[in-house]
Scaffold this motif. Structure first.
Motif, PDB file in Angstrom:
ATOM      1  N   LYS A   1      17.956 -50.182 -20.309  1.00 53.81           N
ATOM      2  CA  LYS A   1      18.840 -51.042 -21.098  1.00 53.81           C
ATOM      3  C   LYS A   1      18.403 -52.497 -21.069  1.00 53.81           C
ATOM      4  N   ASN A   2      17.637 -52.870 -20.059  1.00 48.43           N
ATOM      5  CA  ASN A   2      17.180 -54.250 -19.985  1.00 48.43           C
ATOM      6  C   ASN A   2      15.896 -54.346 -19.171  1.00 48.43           C
TER       7      ASN A   2
ATOM      8  N   TYR B   1      19.182 -55.068 -13.601  1.00 51.09           N
ATOM      9  CA  TYR B   1      17.987 -54.827 -14.405  1.00 51.09           C
ATOM     10  C   TYR B   1      17.386 -53.457 -14.089  1.00 51.09           C
ATOM     11  N   ASP B   2      16.966 -52.744 -15.147  1.00 48.93           N
ATOM     12  CA  ASP B   2      16.395 -51.409 -14.983  1.00 48.93           C
ATOM     13  C   ASP B   2      14.900 -51.453 -14.685  1.00 48.93           C
TER      14      ASP B   2
ATOM     15  N   ARG C   1      17.908 -54.100 -30.198  1.00 50.40           N
ATOM     16  CA  ARG C   1      17.935 -53.061 -31.217  1.00 50.40           C
ATOM     17  C   ARG C   1      19.015 -53.329 -32.265  1.00 50.40           C
TER      18      ARG C   1
ATOM     19  N   GLY D   1      14.941 -44.799 -21.352  1.00 51.69           N
ATOM     20  CA  GLY D   1      16.385 -45.010 -21.289  1.00 51.69           C
ATOM     21  C   GLY D   1      16.812 -46.332 -20.688  1.00 51.69           C
TER      22      GLY D   1
ATOM     23  N   GLU E   1      19.365 -53.102 -25.784  1.00 47.61           N
ATOM     24  CA  GLU E   1      20.378 -52.647 -26.730  1.00 47.61           C
ATOM     25  C   GLU E   1      20.713 -53.753 -27.723  1.00 47.61           C
TER      26      GLU E   1
ATOM     27  N   ASP F   1      17.674 -57.870 -23.197  1.00 47.79           N
ATOM     28  CA  ASP F   1      18.669 -56.815 -23.380  1.00 47.79           C
ATOM     29  C   ASP F   1      18.177 -55.913 -24.509  1.00 47.79           C
TER      30      ASP F   1
ATOM     31  N   GLU G   1      12.335 -48.420 -23.437  1.00 49.19           N
ATOM     32  CA  GLU G   1      13.333 -47.808 -24.321  1.00 49.19           C
ATOM     33  C   GLU G   1      13.274 -46.283 -24.233  1.00 49.19           C
TER      34      GLU G   1
END
Length: 325
Positions: free
Chosen positions: A273-274, A237-238, A320, A271, A317, A315, A268
């Motif tokens: 991703k989750n 996880y980011d 989106r 950058g 991505e 998630d 987002e």
């Protein structure tokens, strides 16, 4: 004065009651016209018994959409009028079974001409009118079964109130509000823990300096909600959505959703991703909000909080791609 022209759709219930009163008054006169000894409110019970035979109070209530006490009251009135009898010999005294008496059965054959004339009169009105009221009523019943008028009004209230909310990024002057709002909601349901104090006492060093963000919701220029996006040092996880709190006096203004959207948008832009979050299942509105935002349940991640019994992630991505963006 045309009241409804001034009130608009706000008086929908009053207008429907007035229309119902007009139809009910005429219905009573129609029964007199055909010399049928029924009262308009008895008709649903009479119709079910005449078409399907003896029934219990519970069965009648289910068939006509009334409460059991309401049906019981109507049955008592019809019994006093000699049209029905109850507590039939069924072998089970616990079942209050109702059926038409011979006098009630006479009405069944007598009322058929009235049925035909009323049906023809209504069809003639439908043919004359620009809108088919009968079909419209059926459609409205379906829509209200799916979502009540109360729920729809609550939604519109949130939309209106949310337009008065302004989301801002954290400034040093918001530190006391960030701490106070979080302490208030945590203390309402749980106990403050060590990890809470670390984040709330030094949001600059614990969150912002490590690459995170904090958002503040202002209502009439007063901080009423906060939420943080914390950078995670984790292989899966980011970022973490954390420290979301909304003042109890500002509930119902869609503030949690607006803060959540701001955090997701920031992740987002950075950058990510989750996004990961932790919560507790006793906070049902919060869990519902997270699901609405796009989070789904996950498991197995280490947590420093005793109060955490559910973990969720999103998630970005995939979200989106699903939205077509």
């Amino acid at each position: 004065m045309n009241l409804f022209a001034k009130t608009g759709k706000m008086a929908l219930g009053s207008r429907l009651r007035l229309l119902t009163a007009k139809v009910t008054d005429d219905a009573a006169k129609i029964y007199e016209l055909y010399q049928v000894g029924l009262v308009p409110k008895w008709f649903p019970v009479f119709f079910v018994l005449s078409e399907e035979g003896e029934k219990t109070i519970t069965e009648i209530a289910g068939a006509i959409g009334h409460s059991q006490p309401s049906v019981s009251k109507i049955v008592r009135e019809m019994t006093a009028a000699g049209l029905v009898r109850e507590n039939l010999d069924t072998g089970d005294r616990r079942r209050n079974v109702v059926a038409l008496t011979p006098e009630g059965q006479k009405i069944t054959s007598k009322i058929k001409e009235q049925y035909a004339d009323v049906d023809a009169a209504v069809e003639a009105m439908i043919a004359t009118a620009r809108h088919n009221l009968w079909e419209a009523i059926e459609e409205w019943e379906y829509l209200l079964d799916r979502k009540s008028l109360l729920q729809r009004v609550e939604e519109q209230r949130k939309i209106r109130e949310s337009k008065k909310v302004r989301i801002e990024e954290y400034k040093p002057e918001y530190q006391s509000a960030f701490r106070a709002l979080n302490e208030a909601w945590i203390s309402t349901y749980f106990e403050m823990e060590e990890a809470d104090y670390k984040a709330l006492e030094d949001p600059q060093g614990y969150i912002l300096d490590k690459g995170g963000k904090i958002f503040v919701a202002l209502y009439d220029d007063e901080p009423v909600g906060v939420c943080a996006l914390i950078k995670m040092d984790d292989p899966f996880y980011d970022y973490e959505l954390a420290k979301m709190a909304v003042s109890s006096k500002a509930r119902g203004k869609n503030i949690g959703f607006l803060l959540g959207k701001a955090v997701i948008q920031a992740a987002e832009q950075l950058g990510g991703k989750n996004i990961y979050l932790e919560s507790n299942t006793i906070l049902k509105p919060a869990i519902g909000l997270y699901r609405k935002l796009g989070f789904r349940k996950v498991a197995g991640h280490f947590t420093p909080y005793k109060r955490c019994n559910i973990q969720m992630a999103m998630d970005l991505e995939a979200a989106r791609d699903k939205s077509g963006l």
